[in-house]
Design a protein around this motif. Structure first.
Motif, PDB file in Angstrom:
ATOM      1  N   GLY A 297       0.851  -1.185   0.000  1.00  0.00           N
ATOM      2  CA  GLY A 297       0.000   0.000   0.000  1.00  0.00           C
ATOM      3  C   GLY A 297       0.884   1.231   0.000  1.00  0.00           C
ATOM      4  N   LEU A 298       0.272   2.384  -0.092  1.00  0.00           N
ATOM      5  CA  LEU A 298       1.008   3.646  -0.121  1.00  0.00           C
ATOM      6  C   LEU A 298       0.602   4.515   1.050  1.00  0.00           C
ATOM      7  N   GLU A 299       1.585   5.128   1.689  1.00  0.00           N
ATOM      8  CA  GLU A 299       1.319   6.128   2.720  1.00  0.00           C
ATOM      9  C   GLU A 299       1.661   7.486   2.119  1.00  0.00           C
ATOM     10  N   ILE A 300       0.647   8.348   2.011  1.00  0.00           N
ATOM     11  CA  ILE A 300       0.832   9.638   1.349  1.00  0.00           C
ATOM     12  C   ILE A 300       0.245  10.734   2.239  1.00  0.00           C
TER      13      ILE A 300
ATOM     14  N   ALA B 247       5.246   9.834  -1.875  1.00  0.00           N
ATOM     15  CA  ALA B 247       4.460   8.665  -1.492  1.00  0.00           C
ATOM     16  C   ALA B 247       5.425   7.585  -1.024  1.00  0.00           C
ATOM     17  N   ARG B 248       5.147   7.000   0.118  1.00  0.00           N
ATOM     18  CA  ARG B 248       6.018   5.954   0.655  1.00  0.00           C
ATOM     19  C   ARG B 248       5.346   4.603   0.502  1.00  0.00           C
ATOM     20  N   LEU B 249       6.052   3.667  -0.159  1.00  0.00           N
ATOM     21  CA  LEU B 249       5.528   2.327  -0.366  1.00  0.00           C
ATOM     22  C   LEU B 249       5.694   1.517   0.912  1.00  0.00           C
ATOM     23  N   LEU B 250       4.625   0.861   1.333  1.00  0.00           N
ATOM     24  CA  LEU B 250       4.649   0.004   2.515  1.00  0.00           C
ATOM     25  C   LEU B 250       4.373  -1.434   2.071  1.00  0.00           C
ATOM     26  N   LEU B 251       5.293  -2.341   2.402  1.00  0.00           N
ATOM     27  CA  LEU B 251       5.090  -3.746   2.077  1.00  0.00           C
ATOM     28  C   LEU B 251       4.348  -4.427   3.224  1.00  0.00           C
TER      29      LEU B 251
END
Length: 132
Positions: A60-63, A122-126
């Motif tokens: 998901g993305l944390e924005i 935007a930071r990608l979260l695995l």
């Protein structure tokens, strides 16, 4: 007591619909307001016995920036296509006994995120990587 009569009496009294509406109104968005979920990404691998396997990646993305989050939500099909291409190419090159490299997958997906959105932020979260 007959259940049908009980249900009819409770609906007539207004008990069940009010409880159902109250439960529906308290629904919380998963991940918070800054989180944009991405559907599970899958790629085909080869197993040691010659059969095909699946590499599954949850992310998901944390924005935090509202404008960039809106752009990401509007660009979700493009993001998903870029992610799928990356995961499928990685899975195709994965050896039968090799374990997936989470750092490589995360950095590759982060590069795709920045390229599709046009700027960082935007930071990608695995969530999880499963090789089956």
């Amino acid at each position: 007591m007959d259940r049908r009569l009980f249900l009819i009496a409770s609906v007539a009294a207004g008990g069940i619909p009010r409880a159902a509406l109250a439960a529906g109104a308290e629904k919380k968005e998963a991940g918070g307001g800054n989180y944009v979920p991405i559907q599970t990404l899958m790629g085909t691998t080869l197993r040691g016995n010659g059969r095909r396997g699946v590499l599954s990646v949850d992310c998901g993305l944390e924005i935090p920036d509202a404008a960039l989050r809106t752009r990401a939500e509007q660009s979700a099909p493009r993001l998903r296509a870029a992610y799928l291409q990356t995961v499928q190419a990685y899975a195709a090159g994965l050896g039968p006994t090799a374990l997936p490299n989470a750092e490589y997958i995360a950095s590759a997906l982060q590069r795709q995120t920045d390229a599709v959105l046009g700027r960082p932020g935007a930071r990608l979260l695995l969530g999880g990587i499963v090789a089956n």
